[in-house]
Design a protein around this motif. Structure first.
Motif, PDB file in Angstrom:
ATOM      1  N   HIS A  71       0.825  -1.205   0.000  1.00 36.84           N
ATOM      2  CA  HIS A  71       0.000   0.000   0.000  1.00 36.84           C
ATOM      3  C   HIS A  71       0.862   1.259   0.000  1.00 36.84           C
ATOM      4  CE1 HIS A  71      -3.619  -2.331   1.905  1.00 36.84           C
ATOM      5  NE2 HIS A  71      -3.376  -2.662   0.655  1.00 36.84           N
ATOM      6  N   GLY A  75      -0.036   3.050  -3.254  1.00 32.08           N
ATOM      7  CA  GLY A  75      -0.951   4.128  -2.885  1.00 32.08           C
ATOM      8  C   GLY A  75      -0.277   5.429  -2.519  1.00 32.08           C
ATOM      9  N   CYS A 167      -2.299   2.770 -10.244  1.00 30.40           N
ATOM     10  CA  CYS A 167      -1.756   2.556  -8.888  1.00 30.40           C
ATOM     11  C   CYS A 167      -2.825   2.805  -7.830  1.00 30.40           C
ATOM     12  CB  CYS A 167      -0.565   3.484  -8.646  1.00 30.40           C
ATOM     13  SG  CYS A 167       0.962   2.988  -9.474  1.00 30.40           S
ATOM     14  N   TYR A 171      -4.740   0.221  -5.219  1.00 30.69           N
ATOM     15  CA  TYR A 171      -4.603   0.478  -3.783  1.00 30.69           C
ATOM     16  C   TYR A 171      -5.970   0.634  -3.121  1.00 30.69           C
ATOM     17  CZ  TYR A 171      -4.564   3.432   0.324  1.00 30.69           C
ATOM     18  OH  TYR A 171      -4.834   3.949   1.562  1.00 30.69           O
ATOM     19  N   ASN A 175      -6.912  -1.909  -0.215  1.00 33.12           N
ATOM     20  CA  ASN A 175      -7.002  -1.345   1.129  1.00 33.12           C
ATOM     21  C   ASN A 175      -8.395  -1.539   1.712  1.00 33.12           C
ATOM     22  OD1 ASN A 175      -5.921   0.375   3.356  1.00 33.12           O
ATOM     23  ND2 ASN A 175      -7.501   1.777   2.652  1.00 33.12           N
TER      24      ASN A 175
END
Length: 317
Positions: A71, A75, A167, A171, A175
């Motif tokens: 992450h 992220g 991306c 993420y 998440n």
């Protein structure tokens, strides 16, 4: 659900700032900006979690560590490098609107998740959103060509922004799914751990870059060139506090309280705030197609929220 929507809106207001910082720090590279922002984020997160650091570390398992690393990279660091490059090459509006494709990409990728509204019910809101995105892209390339700008430069910026989109899409889904499946950390604790892992990775990247290239200008020459390191660290510290610490905490709350398909729509608030900040920064009103795009995007997300609210009422009854 509505508390989750409010938290998503406030997170978008915080995240919208990230599109302006590359303009403010245009003398610095995207890698420097990413390392600066997430080093500051890591330091703030460490300070916030210091009293509970030992307790949090004892509760971390292998899957948590792997999630935090992936992450932090997808992220945060890689995403922000690509975003900053997109802003430098193509500008705030096109980059923010390309990231605005997130509601479509996240909705499509998360269509099989629990609680997701069937795509046929979201067809019209998504069509409205897609039309808004098409408007801004037509405006960007038409305006660039009329102004004699480099289409290659803008195309490269669009490509970087698209990479940032992928991306952030991945993420967002990973998440949200992880938070729904693992409840041994609160939203605030997970956000702090996320910040600490991002800071550690940023430090490693920064150290490697410094080992390869140590040359830099300092003092009055740095200020004259725009590479003012005092301004750099103050700006990144404020960005880390607002967009990373506060924004991510709000988003973690939203991720737990709304379906994945709706969380994808709520990310659009980031785009709308980024556009607003960009117009204020440049002291200009949106052009006709930009204004149309903003109205369409706002309509699409509000329509989607309404669809999810009706679906929740039906299942609740």
């Amino acid at each position: 659900m509505w508390n989750g929507v409010l938290c998503g809106l406030l997170a978008g207001a915080m995240w919208g700032m990230v599109f302006i910082v590359p303009e403010l720090l245009s003398a610095f590279t995207p890698m420097e900006m990413a390392v600066g922002r997430y080093t500051a984020y890591g330091a703030i997160a460490l300070a916030l979690m210091l009293p509970r650091l030992k307790s949090l570390m004892r509760r971390l398992d292998r899957s948590d560590c792997l999630a935090l690393v992936r992450h932090a990279l997808a992220g945060n660091i890689v995403y922000y490098m690509l975003l900053a490059m997109g802003v430098k090459l193509a500008g705030v509006a096109p980059t923010s609107l390309i990231i605005g494709v997130l509601p479509i990409s996240v909705t499509l990728m998360g269509r099989k998740d629990h609680g997701a509204v069937p795509l046929r019910q979201l067809a019209m809101p998504l069509l409205v959103t897609a039309t808004g995105i098409a408007c801004i892209n037509v405006d960007v390339f038409t305006h660039a060509q009329a102004a004699g700008g480099s289409l290659w430069r803008i195309s490269l910026g669009v490509l970087c922004a698209t990479g940032a989109l992928f991306c952030w899409s991945w993420y967002t889904l990973d998440n949200a799914r992880y938070l729904k499946q693992h409840h041994h950390f609160s939203s605030a604790e997970w956000s702090a751990l996320y910040g600490l892992s991002s800071g550690l990775i940023a430090l490693v990247i920064g150290a490697m870059a410094f080992a390869v290239w140590r040359g830099d200008i300092t003092g009055a020459a740095a200020v004259a060139s725009g590479r003012d390191w005092t301004t750099f660290w103050i700006t990144n510290a404020l960005l880390a506090l607002g967009a990373s610490v506060i924004g991510n905490h709000l988003w973690n709350i939203a991720s737990r309280r709304v379906p994945v398909t709706l969380s994808g729509q709520l990310i659009l608030f980031e785009t709308l705030f980024a556009l607003l900040y960009g117009f204020i920064y440049k002291h200009q009103w949106p052009r006709v197609l930009e204004a149309v795009a903003i109205v369409l995007l706002a309509t699409g997300v509000l329509w989607s929220v309404r669809v999810h609210a009706l679906e929740e009422e039906v299942h609740g009854a």
